[in-house]
Design a protein around this motif. Structure first.
Motif: not given
Length: 782
Positions: A582, A602, A604, A613-615, A639
């Motif tokens: 992440v 969030v 993908r 993933f990116r948050c 997430l």
């Protein structure tokens, strides 16, 4: 037959009692509505009065203590002619009317950012209405925030032309940023000079009844009070703030009452100062000396800049009511009373305030004056903390520890490092000058520069945000600049008499803030240019070309899009990566706050089999990053929510666009998080659109949305979370390139490197457990 209540608005006698009697009787629907309106109006009026009372202690402490030292700084030598006192009083009256009353209370205070005031609040408004933010880390989804209010321009409008003019060149954006930083640095200077001059002036009352006492004793008393004041800052203002408003209210009533007494006893003819003709006579008679004395007159409106900076806790109407009903009339009476006293006692100008106090109430007034000076100092210190926090959020100040001192009020903070720096500088100013006049010269210089910066920013606000007609803009800017430039020209004559102090302090802080921002911008640009392409990630395959070990790796980056260089550097040097990766980006937006339900975005990265993933966690400049497990918990909650929500989409998103689930209502979020007995997720909410690559994909409004794939992935994520979470951070060293100019090498290799060495690390700010921290070293050549 339904009863009917009639109110005779023309009959005031007993109307409120009659209304209460009639409201207690059985009524129909119309009468009930009338009673509710009456109760709401009554409660809102009481609330406004209470807030106006409380604002006295926070907003007006600095402005209210100015009578302690204005006349002495206006006439530091002696008063040659009694008419000079009337001329000075006339200048004070019209200065208070034009600057605090008309400009700030009724115009500038309305330019708040959802209740937040100060130079950075004005800058955040401008950043939302024009693309002038120098760190380009904003995403188009940020504009969907409920607190991100902005409006569109007509292409041919004056506002649109001004917007394009600002955005056209980077130099103009930098000039605007430097202007904001100059105003900020001068406010920090106020945080040093206000306690010095206020406490020293209040402590000077000891010497009035003991003329043979050494001036050193007064300085020692002032220094002891200052040490005690700064030492108590870590407790927070919340624990003692209930005392502030009564103290300041009593102070205003006392100085107003003493003013009435002195006008009646000594010389009521000073009231002719309300005629502006005496200002003309004052300058004609005084010449250059009269002009330079404006530096002392300027002190009568010091604290006005703090009025706007401390606006966050109170509505504008409460601040306006307090000023017009209490502050303004009491200050006019106080200055008129001192002028009346000086008409008969011209030799007592050194301690005009204390000498004008009747002997019978001298010591009680001395105690109240000392308490009011402490309150005024407290207000500017906390305002300094707030503005440092704002600069920190916008990447314009080195990372320092920020402590919240109140669970009720988010704006009450304590910055230990800055507190002790302020204390040392404040004691140095107090002990170094030892006299009010030189500190007053320094104080006036800082205040007038803050006002000039506010005027220039307000000009842009009126054009870009308020869409005022150019005539109104010209009228406001012209009148403000005429008054403030007049004062500025006067304080320039006193630069060598103490006015250099705020300039040196501001220059030091400006160097620190600009170099830090410059280094941060260059580091961000380097990361943007060196980020990894999606094609490279896809070429590695689902295993990323490495062994995928159990657990979740949180890779911290400043990039809101793309895969950071730190990731490629990491997997190039290590043979394994976690099963779930992440990328976490914590960024600040030019808004005062980001609602909790809209904080996380969030998306993908790559296909589902990659488990990447990116948050993005978004904060406003008033928000504080949670320094506990709450942040990590909310990150994983969002997430998991994204995985569930993604199953409602047609296809998967592997672009740089984010899911807008963060903007859904609480009802929709609860619907997604609640599972029924069969393990199915039911959603029933109105706004069911998710942002995809270039289109809006509709989502089914209800039904069975949990698939085997979704359940498997959620179980996989939970098992990885149970296996352990590792925080991966870049331990970067920033260096200037060899072909860089010498001043860039000095800024990056020495000043910026030194600031990075002494400031707090990201792992400390994010409260990352040491045992789960993994640093990745790399060198950035900028």
């Amino acid at each position: 037959m339904a009863s009917r209540v009639e109110i005779d608005e023309d009959n005031d006698k007993g109307s409120m009692w009659d209304l209460d009697q009639k409201l207690d009787q059985p009524m129909d629907e119309e009468a009930g509505r009338l009673r509710n309106m009456y109760k709401e109006k009554k409660s809102s009026t009481l609330l406004l009065l209470r807030l106006a009372f409380q604002s006295l202690g926070v907003v007006y402490g600095d402005l209210g203590t100015s009578p302690l030292y204005v006349f002495y700084n206006t006439f530091p030598d002696k008063i040659e002619d009694p008419e000079d006192v009337v001329g000075a009083l006339s200048l004070i009256i019209y200065s208070l009317t034009l600057i605090p009353l008309l400009k700030y209370v009724f115009v500038v205070c309305k330019a708040n950012d959802n209740g937040q005031g100060g130079t950075f609040a004005l800058y955040s408004l401008l950043c939302r209405h024009a693309n002038i933010k120098t760190i380009p880390n904003q995403h188009r989804t940020d504009e969907e925030l409920t607190t991100y209010s902005r409006s569109t321009f007509h292409e041919l409008s004056f506002a649109a032309k001004t917007k394009r003019w600002l955005e056209r060149h980077v130099s103009r954006k930098n000039a605007l940023l430097i202007l904001v930083l100059v105003g900020t640095c001068m406010v920090i200077g106020d945080g040093i000079l206000t306690p010095a001059i206020s406490v020293l002036s209040a402590a000077g009352g000891i010497k009035v009844n003991s003329p043979h006492m050494s001036n050193g004793v007064v300085v020692i008393v002032a220094v002891v009070i200052l040490v005690g004041l700064f030492s108590l800052q870590h407790f927070g203002t919340d624990k003692v703030s209930w005392l502030f408003a009564p103290i300041v209210l009593i102070w205003f009533l006392v100085i107003g009452g003493i003013g009435i007494y002195n006008i009646w006893k000594y010389d009521s003819s000073v009231l002719k100062a309300f005629s502006p003709i005496y200002i003309y006579r004052y300058f004609k008679r005084g010449g250059k000396d009269g002009w330079t004395s404006l530096g002392g007159i300027m002190l009568s409106i010091t604290g006005t800049e703090a009025l706007f900076a401390d606006l966050s806790h109170f509505p504008v109407s409460a601040v306006q009511l307090a000023f017009t009903a209490v502050v303004f009339p009491c200050l006019l009476l106080a200055y008129s009373g001192q002028a009346a006293y000086l008409m008969s006692n011209r030799d007592h100008v050194v301690n005009a305030f204390y000498r004008s106090i009747p002997d019978s109430i001298y010591w009680p007034v001395f105690i109240i004056a000392t308490a009011a000076a402490i309150v005024a100092s407290q207000a500017t210190i906390t305002a300094t903390f707030s503005i440092i926090k704002q600069a920190l959020a916008l990447g314009c100040f080195p990372r320092v520890k920020v402590v919240h001192t109140s669970k009720k009020f988010l704006g009450q903070i304590y910055v230990p490092d800055i507190n002790w720096i302020l204390m040392i500088l404040c004691i140095a100013v107090t002990a170094g000058f030892k006299e009010q006049s030189q500190i007053g010269n320094a104080y006036g210089t800082a205040v007038v520069i803050v006002m000039l910066v506010t005027t220039l920013l307000m000009t842009l606000i009126m054009i870009l945000v308020w869409r005022c007609h150019w005539i109104l803009v010209l009228l406001f800017t012209g009148l403000s600049l005429v008054v403030e430039c007049t004062y500025f020209s006067a304080v320039l004559f006193k630069v060598d008499q103490g006015g250099w102090v705020p300039l040196v302090i501001a220059a030091a802080f400006l160097l620190i803030m600009y170099v830090w921002h410059y280094g941060t911008l260059r580091r961000y640009e380097f990361e943007m240019h060196s980020k990894v392409s999606m094609a490279w990630i896809l070429g590695l395959g689902p295993s990323l070309g490495l062994v995928r070990v159990p657990g979740i790796g949180l890779v911290y980056t400043e990039l809101a899009s793309g895969v950071p260089h730190i990731f490629s550097h990491f997997i190039t040097n290590l043979p394994a990566i976690h099963s779930v990766v992440v990328f976490v980006c914590v960024k600040y937006l030019p808004v005062y706050t980001v609602p909790e339900e809209e904080r996380f975005l969030v998306k993908r990265i790559g296909p589902k089999s990659f488990h990447m993933f990116r948050c993005v966690a978004r904060y406003g400049y008033k928000d504080l990053h949670k320094k506990d497990d709450d942040f990590e918990k909310k990150l994983f909650d969002n997430l998991f929510l994204f995985v569930r929500l993604e199953s409602m989409m047609e296809g998967c998103s592997d672009s740089d666009e984010y899911s807008l689930y963060g903007q859904q209502t609480e009802q929709s979020r609860d619907g997604l998080l609640n599972n029924n007995n069969n393990g199915n997720t039911t959603c029933s909410y109105a706004d069911t659109t998710i942002s995809s690559v270039d289109s809006i994909v509709p989502v089914r409004s209800s039904g069975q949305v949990s698939s085997q794939t979704e359940i498997d992935e959620l179980e996989f994520l939970n098992s990885c979370r149970d296996a352990g979470v590792v925080h991966i951070m870049g331990n970067t060293v920033v260096r200037a390139r060899r072909d860089s100019r010498f001043y860039k090498k000095i800024a990056i290799d020495y000043i910026y490197a030194f600031l990075r060495k002494i400031c707090r690390e990201h792992s400390v700010i994010f409260n990352v457990p040491h045992e789960s921290l993994l640093n990745v070293g790399q060198v950035f050549y900028v």
